[in-house]
Design a protein around this motif. Structure first.
Motif, PDB file in Angstrom:
ATOM      1  N   HIS A  11       0.826  -1.213   0.000  1.00 11.72           N
ATOM      2  CA  HIS A  11       0.000   0.000   0.000  1.00 11.72           C
ATOM      3  C   HIS A  11       0.857   1.257   0.000  1.00 11.72           C
ATOM      4  O   HIS A  11       0.524   2.236  -0.664  1.00 11.72           O
ATOM      5  CB  HIS A  11      -0.966  -0.023   1.185  1.00 11.72           C
ATOM      6  N   PHE A  59       1.958   1.538  -3.515  1.00 14.78           N
ATOM      7  CA  PHE A  59       0.821   1.906  -4.358  1.00 14.78           C
ATOM      8  C   PHE A  59       0.480   3.387  -4.186  1.00 14.78           C
ATOM      9  O   PHE A  59       0.105   4.077  -5.131  1.00 14.78           O
ATOM     10  CB  PHE A  59      -0.378   1.030  -3.961  1.00 14.78           C
ATOM     11  N   ASP A  60       0.627   3.905  -2.977  1.00 15.67           N
ATOM     12  CA  ASP A  60       0.268   5.295  -2.713  1.00 15.67           C
ATOM     13  C   ASP A  60       1.434   6.254  -2.926  1.00 15.67           C
ATOM     14  O   ASP A  60       1.320   7.428  -2.603  1.00 15.67           O
ATOM     15  CB  ASP A  60      -0.252   5.427  -1.268  1.00 15.67           C
ATOM     16  N   ARG A  95      -2.370  -8.514  -6.354  1.00 12.69           N
ATOM     17  CA  ARG A  95      -3.005  -7.590  -5.425  1.00 12.69           C
ATOM     18  C   ARG A  95      -2.800  -6.134  -5.828  1.00 12.69           C
ATOM     19  O   ARG A  95      -3.681  -5.293  -5.657  1.00 12.69           O
ATOM     20  CB  ARG A  95      -2.468  -7.823  -4.014  1.00 12.69           C
ATOM     21  N   ALA A 142      -5.231  -5.403  -8.384  1.00 11.09           N
ATOM     22  CA  ALA A 142      -6.559  -5.235  -7.792  1.00 11.09           C
ATOM     23  C   ALA A 142      -6.712  -3.842  -7.191  1.00 11.09           C
ATOM     24  O   ALA A 142      -7.764  -3.204  -7.331  1.00 11.09           O
ATOM     25  CB  ALA A 142      -6.783  -6.303  -6.725  1.00 11.09           C
ATOM     26  N   GLU A 143      -5.652  -3.347  -6.522  1.00 10.66           N
ATOM     27  CA  GLU A 143      -5.715  -1.989  -5.951  1.00 10.66           C
ATOM     28  C   GLU A 143      -5.875  -0.958  -7.056  1.00 10.66           C
ATOM     29  O   GLU A 143      -6.604   0.022  -6.916  1.00 10.66           O
ATOM     30  CB  GLU A 143      -4.453  -1.684  -5.135  1.00 10.66           C
ATOM     31  N   LYS A 194      -7.255  -1.394  -9.926  1.00 11.36           N
ATOM     32  CA  LYS A 194      -8.623  -1.479 -10.452  1.00 11.36           C
ATOM     33  C   LYS A 194      -9.599  -0.740  -9.546  1.00 11.36           C
ATOM     34  O   LYS A 194     -10.483  -0.017 -10.006  1.00 11.36           O
ATOM     35  CB  LYS A 194      -9.041  -2.950 -10.548  1.00 11.36           C
ATOM     36  N   LEU A 195      -9.431  -0.951  -8.232  1.00  7.28           N
ATOM     37  CA  LEU A 195     -10.330  -0.305  -7.275  1.00  7.28           C
ATOM     38  C   LEU A 195     -10.209   1.215  -7.370  1.00  7.28           C
ATOM     39  O   LEU A 195     -11.201   1.937  -7.378  1.00  7.28           O
ATOM     40  CB  LEU A 195      -9.994  -0.767  -5.856  1.00  7.28           C
ATOM     41  N   ARG A 196      -8.950   1.679  -7.479  1.00 10.72           N
ATOM     42  CA  ARG A 196      -8.748   3.125  -7.568  1.00 10.72           C
ATOM     43  C   ARG A 196      -9.374   3.673  -8.849  1.00 10.72           C
ATOM     44  O   ARG A 196     -10.026   4.718  -8.833  1.00 10.72           O
ATOM     45  CB  ARG A 196      -7.259   3.455  -7.522  1.00 10.72           C
ATOM     46  N   ALA A 243     -11.862   2.438 -10.459  1.00 10.96           N
ATOM     47  CA  ALA A 243     -13.320   2.417 -10.324  1.00 10.96           C
ATOM     48  C   ALA A 243     -13.796   3.610  -9.494  1.00 10.96           C
ATOM     49  O   ALA A 243     -14.757   4.290  -9.834  1.00 10.96           O
ATOM     50  CB  ALA A 243     -13.761   1.107  -9.672  1.00 10.96           C
ATOM     51  N   LEU A 288     -10.735 -10.019  -6.140  1.00 16.32           N
ATOM     52  CA  LEU A 288      -9.565  -9.301  -6.623  1.00 16.32           C
ATOM     53  C   LEU A 288      -9.760  -8.851  -8.066  1.00 16.32           C
ATOM     54  O   LEU A 288      -9.333  -7.791  -8.459  1.00 16.32           O
ATOM     55  CB  LEU A 288      -8.311 -10.181  -6.504  1.00 16.32           C
ATOM     56  N   MET A 298     -12.238  -7.610  -9.727  1.00 12.35           N
ATOM     57  CA  MET A 298     -13.574  -7.052  -9.728  1.00 12.35           C
ATOM     58  C   MET A 298     -13.957  -6.484 -11.088  1.00 12.35           C
ATOM     59  O   MET A 298     -13.128  -5.978 -11.824  1.00 12.35           O
ATOM     60  CB  MET A 298     -13.710  -5.981  -8.666  1.00 12.35           C
ATOM     61  N   LEU A 344     -20.825   1.702  -6.117  1.00 11.75           N
ATOM     62  CA  LEU A 344     -19.640   2.129  -5.373  1.00 11.75           C
ATOM     63  C   LEU A 344     -20.027   3.021  -4.202  1.00 11.75           C
ATOM     64  O   LEU A 344     -19.493   2.910  -3.108  1.00 11.75           O
ATOM     65  CB  LEU A 344     -18.690   2.878  -6.312  1.00 11.75           C
ATOM     66  N   ARG A 380      -7.930   9.755   1.227  1.00 11.75           N
ATOM     67  CA  ARG A 380      -6.875   9.279   0.336  1.00 11.75           C
ATOM     68  C   ARG A 380      -7.318   9.302  -1.136  1.00 11.75           C
ATOM     69  O   ARG A 380      -6.639   9.845  -1.999  1.00 11.75           O
ATOM     70  CB  ARG A 380      -6.464   7.865   0.749  1.00 11.75           C
ATOM     71  N   GLU A 381      -8.457   8.695  -1.423  1.00 12.97           N
ATOM     72  CA  GLU A 381      -8.825   8.471  -2.826  1.00 12.97           C
ATOM     73  C   GLU A 381      -9.540   9.663  -3.454  1.00 12.97           C
ATOM     74  O   GLU A 381      -9.406   9.912  -4.633  1.00 12.97           O
ATOM     75  CB  GLU A 381      -9.701   7.222  -2.951  1.00 12.97           C
ATOM     76  N   TYR A 415      -0.211  10.316   3.436  1.00 12.59           N
ATOM     77  CA  TYR A 415      -0.337   9.613   4.719  1.00 12.59           C
ATOM     78  C   TYR A 415      -0.136  10.588   5.879  1.00 12.59           C
ATOM     79  O   TYR A 415      -0.814  10.524   6.892  1.00 12.59           O
ATOM     80  CB  TYR A 415       0.711   8.493   4.822  1.00 12.59           C
ATOM     81  N   ARG A 462      -9.569  -0.795   2.122  1.00 16.49           N
ATOM     82  CA  ARG A 462      -9.638  -1.168   0.710  1.00 16.49           C
ATOM     83  C   ARG A 462     -10.099  -2.613   0.558  1.00 16.49           C
ATOM     84  O   ARG A 462     -10.901  -2.931  -0.310  1.00 16.49           O
ATOM     85  CB  ARG A 462      -8.261  -0.994   0.061  1.00 16.49           C
ATOM     86  N   ARG A 502     -13.586  -3.820  -1.265  1.00 20.33           N
ATOM     87  CA  ARG A 502     -13.627  -4.830  -2.333  1.00 20.33           C
ATOM     88  C   ARG A 502     -14.580  -5.954  -1.968  1.00 20.33           C
ATOM     89  O   ARG A 502     -15.338  -6.449  -2.793  1.00 20.33           O
ATOM     90  CB  ARG A 502     -12.229  -5.383  -2.583  1.00 20.33           C
TER      91      ARG A 502
END
Lengths: 252, 163
Positions: free
Chosen positions: A11, A14-15, A39, A42-43, A45-47, A49, B87, B89, B97, B115-116, B122, B144, B148
């Motif tokens: 993470h 990723f960040d 993974r 996957a992160e 993809k989530l971001r 989305a 994973l 998705m 969402l 964050r997003e 951080y 996170r 998911r």
């Protein structure tokens, strides 16, 4: 199987919260770890989305209007009636303001000195990190001070003192030219067990901000002056090692 | 008014409502104005957002939104191993969402929004939520993972929150 790095370092990577070295290390790990790779995807993809769904909601016009009306009222102090006694109070307030300004100015000056020092330390650590990239460490590779010292001849406008401290556990490995904060510096490279120590040597100039010692991003630095030169040693080794190197260098 | 959108957006997601968010943002701005003396130079956005989130959690407490006050350590965790399905998705629409994000515990919502959506570092998140950076990091990882997880849950009929 779950790789133990997935919970924490993945993470941070990723960040974009990892330093260059940590990120490079993690990228190496990534090549060998399909679990982390999956993974990370996957992160991402989530971001994608989350940002694609445009969830950010801006303040509505009604709130802007409410704030416009309510905030000036809150900010304006209640009206005061003046009397003779009050004017003394104003004088006292004025004096306090002058005093506070003076103190604040002093404080800001010391703060400024501190941040200049921090900025310089960051430049030194950057130069150290740069030198650790493959092929960047030494321009002249030699453990012999009589080879390293003449190498600087004609490349810079001063002759940096070059000494080998192999007998004390700091073998000279070589030297190179570096530019720090727009000034040319001679970089001497020493080994310390498995660590690399860079010692930057530059002509001392008025206003040189780095003095003493400190730590930045896990790297220690120690700075000192001698015979018109400013020395800055930087490494990931213990700060006591750098102090020892300083003492060796200061000894005749 | 600088950072008005940031303040409102954070409140909107912590409180899960637009009307409440408007009220609480206004309250937070008033508080920030009165206590501007307490602002020590630095990151004005983080300072303001800290006031906003404090106002939000006070509001949740006063309005007896009990399950919201769960602390990080008590938060229920999704299954430890994520299945390949969660994973990998699929794409989700905004509504899905939004519902998943709102179904997260408040402390997870807060940290994900910062964050997003707000793009805080951080360090900023740690300052805003007055938590150590290490806690922020692990909470973000768990938030996170749980988001998911919620996204792969079947959608209950008639779900959806009225704003």
């Amino acid at each position: 199987m779950t790789c133990e790095l997935t919970q924490t370092r993945l993470h941070a990577y990723f960040d974009g919260e990892m330093d260059a070295i940590g990120a490079a290390e993690f990228e190496r790990h990534l090549e060998a770890c399909p679990d982390c790779e999956m993974r990370l995807a996957a992160e991402e993809k989530l971001r994608a989305a989350l940002s694609g769904a445009q969830l950010y909601e801006r303040a509505p016009e009604s709130l802007r209007k409410k704030l416009q009306i309510s905030l000036p009222k809150a900010a304006v102090p209640p009206p005061v009636s003046r009397s003779r006694a009050e004017s003394w109070r104003w004088l006292a307030i004025a004096a306090t303001v002058v005093l506070a300004t003076l103190l604040g100015w002093q404080y800001l000056r010391s703060l400024n000195r501190f941040s200049q020092q921090q900025a310089m330390a960051a430049l030194i650590v950057d130069a150290h990190l740069r030198s650790l990239q493959p092929g960047h460490l030494e321009d002249v590779i030699s453990t012999d001070q009589h080879t390293v010292k003449p190498w600087f001849d004609g490349k810079i406008d001063f002759a940096p003192p070059v000494r080998d401290f192999a007998n004390n556990g700091f073998p000279l490995m070589g030297g190179r030219l570096d530019v720090i904060d727009g000034r040319t510096a001679a970089a001497l490279v020493y080994g310390r067990r498995k660590h690399i120590v860079n010692v930057f040597v530059a002509k001392t100039q008025p206003g040189d901000s780095l003095n003493g010692s400190g730590e930045l991003q896990g790297y220690h630095w120690v700075a000192w002056q001698q015979n018109g030169f400013t020395f800055t040693a930087v490494s990931d080794t213990a700060s006591a090692d750098l102090d020892q190197l300083k003492q060796l260098s200061l000894a005749p | 008014m600088p950072h008005r959108d940031a303040a409102y957006n954070l409140a909107r997601w912590i409180l899960r409502g637009r009307a409440q968010a408007e009220d609480v943002t206004q309250e937070a701005f008033l508080r920030a104005y009165r206590s501007f003396g307490g602002f020590q130079s630095g990151n004005a956005r983080a300072w303001l957002l800290q006031i906003v989130r404090n106002c939000c959690f006070t509001w949740l407490q006063q309005n007896h939104v009990a399950e919201e006050m769960t602390e990080f350590d008590e938060l229920t965790m999704p299954p430890k191993t994520e299945n390949p399905e969660s994973l990998a998705m699929a794409s989700y629409d905004r509504e899905r969402l939004q519902r998943a994000l709102e179904d997260l515990p408040a402390h997870f919502r807060e940290i994900l929004v910062l964050r997003e959506l707000e793009g805080c570092s951080y360090k900023e998140i740690a300052a805003i939520t007055t938590r150590p950076i290490g806690t922020v990091m692990s909470a973000l990882a768990r938030a996170r993972q749980q988001l998911r997880f919620l996204l792969t849950e079947p959608v209950p009929k008639g779900a959806g929150r009225d704003l």
